[in-house]
Structure formats: C-alpha cells, structure tokens
Design a protein around this motif. Sequence first.
Motif, PDB file in Angstrom:
ATOM      1  N   SER A  81      -4.914   5.355   8.540  1.00 34.74           N
ATOM      2  CA  SER A  81      -4.004   5.207   7.420  1.00 34.74           C
ATOM      3  C   SER A  81      -4.644   4.432   6.280  1.00 34.74           C
ATOM      4  N   ALA A  82      -5.395   3.390   6.610  1.00 35.17           N
ATOM      5  CA  ALA A  82      -6.019   2.567   5.570  1.00 35.17           C
ATOM      6  C   ALA A  82      -7.072   3.333   4.789  1.00 35.17           C
ATOM      7  N   LEU A  83      -7.761   4.265   5.449  1.00 35.41           N
ATOM      8  CA  LEU A  83      -8.886   4.955   4.829  1.00 35.41           C
ATOM      9  C   LEU A  83      -8.501   6.270   4.167  1.00 35.41           C
ATOM     10  N   SER A  84      -7.390   6.854   4.551  1.00 37.76           N
ATOM     11  CA  SER A  84      -6.990   8.165   4.033  1.00 37.76           C
ATOM     12  C   SER A  84      -5.765   8.023   3.142  1.00 37.76           C
ATOM     13  N   PRO A  85      -5.904   8.186   1.822  1.00 37.10           N
ATOM     14  CA  PRO A  85      -4.762   7.977   0.926  1.00 37.10           C
ATOM     15  C   PRO A  85      -3.586   8.914   1.172  1.00 37.10           C
ATOM     16  N   SER A  86      -3.821  10.094   1.755  1.00 35.35           N
ATOM     17  CA  SER A  86      -2.715  11.024   1.971  1.00 35.35           C
ATOM     18  C   SER A  86      -2.083  10.868   3.357  1.00 35.35           C
ATOM     19  N   PHE A  87      -2.454   9.811   4.077  1.00 33.62           N
ATOM     20  CA  PHE A  87      -1.816   9.481   5.346  1.00 33.62           C
ATOM     21  C   PHE A  87      -0.720   8.451   5.077  1.00 33.62           C
ATOM     22  N   SER A  88       0.389   8.575   5.772  1.00 36.10           N
ATOM     23  CA  SER A  88       1.522   7.673   5.558  1.00 36.10           C
ATOM     24  C   SER A  88       1.159   6.218   5.852  1.00 36.10           C
ATOM     25  N   PRO A  89       1.847   5.281   5.193  1.00 37.90           N
ATOM     26  CA  PRO A  89       1.803   3.898   5.665  1.00 37.90           C
ATOM     27  C   PRO A  89       2.363   3.855   7.085  1.00 37.90           C
ATOM     28  N   THR A  90       1.750   3.108   7.959  1.00 37.63           N
ATOM     29  CA  THR A  90       2.226   3.085   9.339  1.00 37.63           C
ATOM     30  C   THR A  90       3.488   2.234   9.463  1.00 37.63           C
ATOM     31  N   ARG A  91       4.210   2.466  10.547  1.00 37.92           N
ATOM     32  CA  ARG A  91       5.432   1.710  10.810  1.00 37.92           C
ATOM     33  C   ARG A  91       5.133   0.357  11.444  1.00 37.92           C
ATOM     34  N   GLN A  92       3.888   0.159  11.937  1.00 42.35           N
ATOM     35  CA  GLN A  92       3.507  -1.061  12.654  1.00 42.35           C
ATOM     36  C   GLN A  92       4.363  -1.235  13.907  1.00 42.35           C
ATOM     37  N   LYS A  93       4.768  -0.121  14.472  1.00 46.21           N
ATOM     38  CA  LYS A  93       5.535  -0.074  15.708  1.00 46.21           C
ATOM     39  C   LYS A  93       4.839   0.882  16.666  1.00 46.21           C
ATOM     40  N   LEU A  94       5.303   0.909  17.923  1.00 40.23           N
ATOM     41  CA  LEU A  94       4.725   1.827  18.897  1.00 40.23           C
ATOM     42  C   LEU A  94       5.012   3.270  18.527  1.00 40.23           C
ATOM     43  N   SER A  95       6.148   3.525  17.921  1.00 42.64           N
ATOM     44  CA  SER A  95       6.501   4.880  17.511  1.00 42.64           C
ATOM     45  C   SER A  95       5.838   5.222  16.180  1.00 42.64           C
ATOM     46  N   GLY A  96       5.287   6.430  16.111  1.00 41.25           N
ATOM     47  CA  GLY A  96       4.720   6.927  14.869  1.00 41.25           C
ATOM     48  C   GLY A  96       5.589   7.995  14.238  1.00 41.25           C
ATOM     49  N   SER A  97       6.852   8.076  14.622  1.00 38.34           N
ATOM     50  CA  SER A  97       7.747   9.075  14.065  1.00 38.34           C
ATOM     51  C   SER A  97       7.826   8.914  12.550  1.00 38.34           C
ATOM     52  N   GLY A  98       7.615  10.006  11.830  1.00 41.75           N
ATOM     53  CA  GLY A  98       7.644   9.956  10.381  1.00 41.75           C
ATOM     54  C   GLY A  98       6.300   9.662   9.746  1.00 41.75           C
ATOM     55  N   GLU A  99       5.281   9.333  10.528  1.00 37.94           N
ATOM     56  CA  GLU A  99       3.939   9.133   9.976  1.00 37.94           C
ATOM     57  C   GLU A  99       3.277  10.499   9.837  1.00 37.94           C
ATOM     58  N   THR A 100       2.851  10.828   8.619  1.00 40.52           N
ATOM     59  CA  THR A 100       2.380  12.167   8.340  1.00 40.52           C
ATOM     60  C   THR A 100       1.016  12.150   7.661  1.00 40.52           C
ATOM     61  N   LEU A 101       0.343  13.289   7.713  1.00 42.24           N
ATOM     62  CA  LEU A 101      -0.894  13.542   6.977  1.00 42.24           C
ATOM     63  C   LEU A 101      -0.628  14.738   6.075  1.00 42.24           C
ATOM     64  N   ARG A 102      -0.778  14.532   4.784  1.00 44.22           N
ATOM     65  CA  ARG A 102      -0.423  15.564   3.803  1.00 44.22           C
ATOM     66  C   ARG A 102       1.008  16.057   3.983  1.00 44.22           C
ATOM     67  N   GLY A 103       1.912  15.162   4.357  1.00 44.42           N
ATOM     68  CA  GLY A 103       3.313  15.511   4.449  1.00 44.42           C
ATOM     69  C   GLY A 103       3.721  16.273   5.687  1.00 44.42           C
TER      70      GLY A 103
END
Length: 710
Positions: A81-103
């Motif tokens: 996420s830090a290196l790829s601008p089109s990756f979502s900000p992470t939730r900082q939780k165990l679940s990655g629901s809603g974290e996307t790459l290019r939407g």
Amino acid sequence: MPATRSIRHALAASALLIPAAAFAQEQSSTVSRWGDEDTIIVTAARTVLPPSALPLTIDVIDGITLEQQVSISGSIVDAVSALSPSFSPTRQKLSGSGETLRGRSPLYAVNGIPQSTPIRDGARDGYTIDPFFIERVELIYGSNALQGIGATGGVVNQVTVGPAKEDGFSGRVLLQGTVDGNLHGDGLGGKVGALASWRQGRFDATFGATYEERGAFYDGHGNRIGVDGTQGEIQDSTSWSAFARLGMQIDDTARLDLIANRFELAGNGDYVVVPGNRAAGVPATSVRGDAPGIPPENRVETILLSFTDTDLAGGNMIAQLFYNRSRDLFGGGTFPTFQDVTISPMGTLFDQSANQSRKYGAKLSYEREIVPGLRGTLGFDALIDRTEQSLALTGRAWVPPTEFRSLAPFAQLNLALLDDKLRFSGGVRWENVRLSVDDFTTLAFYGSREVDGGAPSFDDALINGGVVAEPWPGIRAYASYAEGYTVADVGRILRSINQDGIDIDNFLDVSPVVSNNREVGVEVKRGWVTAGASYFWSSSKRGSLLVLNGGVYDVERQRVAIQGLELNVKAETPVPGLDVSIGYAHLTGRTDSDGDGELDIDVDGANISPDRVNLTASYRSGRWRALVQGQWYLARGFEGGDPRNQFEGYMLIDAAVRYETGFGGVSLSIQNLLDKQYITYNSDTTRPTDNTRFFAGRGRTITLGWDYRF
C-alpha cells in the motif's frame, strides 16, 4: 503479569538496547520497474520474458525495499500500500475487506499459489505468511486471468526465499522491538525470527520460524485505538510462522522443490471497544476487559511441490501441485443475524462464525521459441476450492459447504519484430467452472428458507492482447486489453437468501464476474531520470459491490466502470547516493445502482481508494541507508452516496535509517513521524451510523531492530 506479556516486554527491551538503526542487508539483485528490467523474471507473469516485453504495468518490490517497508509497518499489505499509489490505504486491522488495487480486489498469492478465498471472502488473505520468509513481491496491475480466479484488480505475488546458493550453512536472524511514540507499557511489541539454509551438492534445505507479540495501538492523541472484535485485530495479538523448503537439483536445468508454510495469528482478547462519536469526530477507543467468546484468529497452511526445467526440449517447463487450508475465526456477539428462538430467547443467543477453506490444485505451463522471434506458451490449471462458513458455538451452517472447480487450458504467443523494437502478444484462457452446493436451510433470521442445491456451470474464453514498442533504447510504449475473472462472494449471497423457491441451478446472482482492463502506457528511462504514465479503463457488466444492509455487508450485482491515471517519476540528484521519486494515482468509479443500464452514482469507499500522491527521498552512502516518504491521501466525495461518508484526506510521513555494523545491521524505523491524528479511510467512508467502528489510525510508532546474516 501474564507470561505472554513478560515475553513481549523482554523481546522489546532487548531489541531497544541496540544502539543504532537502519534497513535490511542486500539480499536480491531484483529491482523495481525503474531498474534494469533485463535482470527480472516475474514469475507471476508466467513467462521467462522480462517485463519490458509485456504490455502490462508491473512492479517488483525487491528484498531491500521490502524489508525497509516491513520495518516501518510490519506487514506485506502495508508495504504494498505504501509503495503503490493506486492501492487502498490499509485498515490496519486483520481484515482487508474493502482494500483494493485499481478499485478492484487483488489476488494474493505465495509462489503463485492463491491465498484468497473468493467463495466466502474472509478478507484475511494479506496475512498468510510472515514477511521474514518473503524475498520479493511481484505486482501485476489490472484485471487479468494469468493466475486464474480472483485477479480483477491485479496480482500480489509473494515469492519466498530461495535455496542456498553455495555448499555449507547460511542463514539469518532477526530481533526487533516496537513501541508507540508515548512509550506506553502495553504498547510494546517484539519479534524474533531465524532462518537456516544448508546445501550439499544437489541437495539443499531451508528451515525457519518467527514469533511476534504485538501490543495495543495508540493514535496521534495518545489514546488506544478501538479494537475490532468482530473482523479481527493486528494489535494485541500473537503470531507465529514456520517455513521449510527442501530441494534437489536433478541436473543443470531441472529442479524439484517442496515448500511448506504454516502461519497463525490470534488476538489476545485483552481489550473491549468503547464506542466513539462520529458526529463529533471522536474515534472509538479501547479499555481493558475480557471480550466474550474466542478472540478472532487466522490460520493458514500451504504445501507446494514444484518441478522446473529451463531446457526441456528447448523450452521452459513449470509444473506445480499445491494444497492450501485456511481457517478464519471471527468475533462473536448477540447479533440479530444469529438469533434463533428455538435455541435461546430472542436477543440472548451469542455466537461467532468461522470460515474454513481447502484448495487443491495443479499448474502446468511450457514455453519455448517456435520460430525466431515467436515464443509460445501452453498451459493447464486445475483448482478445487471447498469452502464453508459455520457458526462455531452452535454448529449451525451459515454458508453451506460449497465447492468451486475450475479447469482451464490456456495459450499465449509473443512475437518480436524489428530487432525486438516491436512486440505483439495475445492469448486465451478457457475457464470451465462448476459450483456445487447441497440443499440447505438458511438461518432463522432469513426465515429458515429451504434452498434447493445445485451445480451451475460456466464456460468462458478470457482473452488478452497487446502491443509493445521500444523505438529507442529506454523509451517504451504499450497498449493492452486483458480480461480477469472471479466469482462474487457466493457465501454472502447464499447465506442471505430470504425467499422460498430458490434453485441454485438457475440463481443468476452466483454467475461469474468478468472484468476487463484496457490500458495504454509510456515508460522512459534516460540518464538520471526514469518516468512512467499509464491510463486504464476497467468495466464489468455484472460486477460485485459490497453494500451495507442492516449492519451487514451483502453483495449486489451491479454494472461497474472504473478508470484511472498513474504517474511515477524517479530522479537521481546531484548529491551522490540521494534519489527522489514521486507517484500519483487518480481513480474514479461509477455503478448502475438501479439496474436501468446507466452509471448513476459513484462507488463508495468500501470499493475504491482515494487519489494519492507519494513523495520519497532515499539516501545510501557506505554503511548508511536512509529513507523519508510521504503519502498524501486526497479528499474525496461520493456522488449519490451518504454525505456522512465524505473523505477529508490526510497526510502521513514515515522515516527509517540503517547502519551496517560489521556484525549485522541495526535499523530504526518510524511510522507516522509527525504523530498525525487521523481517521482511517475505511472508517471515514463506510458505516456512517456505526460508532464502534469509527477507528483512528496509528500514531507515531517506533521500531528498532537488528538482523544478521551468516
């Protein structure tokens, strides 16, 4: 004091005694897209051709860069996420629901083995192996069917450490400690890891293990961050991982490998959430207390047997057999969905759910030059995924056992003309899919509906094609079209059936999601500067959107269209060893919310990331390395959405430094250097009435570590 707390404090204290700081030792010649691409073989692309020969946007996060980012954030997902601008900000939780790459959802893989569970997406696929065992990460952007099901947003392939290169013993040890910026005692965390490799003649073996304790997380105001007792937590957790690799070099070109990994992360359950106040901008916090039920946890086991031969009848052959098993346990509650008056009075029944998934599969590909300038690849993939979701305390089936079976032959061609200055590529993958579901009865909340099982099948030809032109050295342009494939979260769809007479054989909502990615791009590498720009369009006629219904996210099948622009520039400065870079991503997404064929509203924050600007300065001189990076998440509104979900944006700065002592390297990394107070993107743009999931992001977090290679 509990034993685990004693271990945590001992680990953290011993690491914090180390006198200096910095990044990881060099372990890989692989570089990102801005380096010498001719040295890169991106295994996730399933070809021996370098990325410059492919009409794709590809990034490779090498070992040095990956360790830098993991030392800051602690996870592969945050590093990507830090290196790829089109990756979502992470939730900082165990679940990655809603974290996307290019939407769209990316496919997470380890050595090409899928970690995602699309049949009932538990969204834990970013935490299936410890970063200590990862040598590099390969990112392929955009919808594609290179790895089969799941890559509608792209592929995040984690490549594990390779075999020892020379006879004898070698290895690595890691010791690190983490603390929040205000040095709270319960914010201490620590990690230890060891990896040992041996090689003798044709045989080699590698074994490793890690153990990590994480403390409570604190925000920029010095308050504990609220725990997500349902989806699961990274904070206040314990994880351990074991890794093994056995290999035999059969001859100069053929090799056999057996790789196994087990990863487990479990919450400690020491805190309970205190609701915040969205209207007043007050985030949820945590206080000490015993959470009811069993704390959420994630357990994954993967076994891979692979055979490779780089010169089999003049071609390159790769054959893989794999097994993957995962169990995701979620937190519990007396949720309305779980109530059943035949078991307990209404509102009193406590339960919690667990996903269980088993995958068996095989991958076979053979690539060779057919005639000078023309390369061809033939392959066949097979996958069986058996998934179910049960209510762990009462034994009820929430999602019935569901089997996904895919048989997929594929073929690719790559034609080089004009002394490799012009390339054409194209291929097709034939997906033959069957879903098998037995007869089942939904939970009482949905009316205890009796649903006739079935085995619907789907066949589709997924095509790709593109052109790459490199008229002058260092200048490359490409255009491409590629289709990706997944299934909507079938588990969410099946469990929420609330009407009689449904027959799975003709239930349209379980039909596949086919998305396409059209892309044009230009990359330049001349002298002291490298730059790239790409524009893409992605659409799906019957997409898969997460929509909040009565406090639970369901899947709705809607037409979705996404487009975006990505820009990246890196430059060497007049100061020796100092490089600067900037990245930018702009994304828009629209959906047809009323089924009239018109795209009428924006997709929301559960389905697309904000625009972002990344700025980075890195320095290297002698034994020193240093990095400062900034991430600006820009404000975003959602036309047609709830106005309470508007995103205000925020900016974060991280820093790290490393010094090689001659006996290992010492590193100091600081996440959120300025101790910025902010609400995470997912919390700010979803669940506008839920005060328990209104979470702040982590404040200043300091990690001090030492790692030694021998």
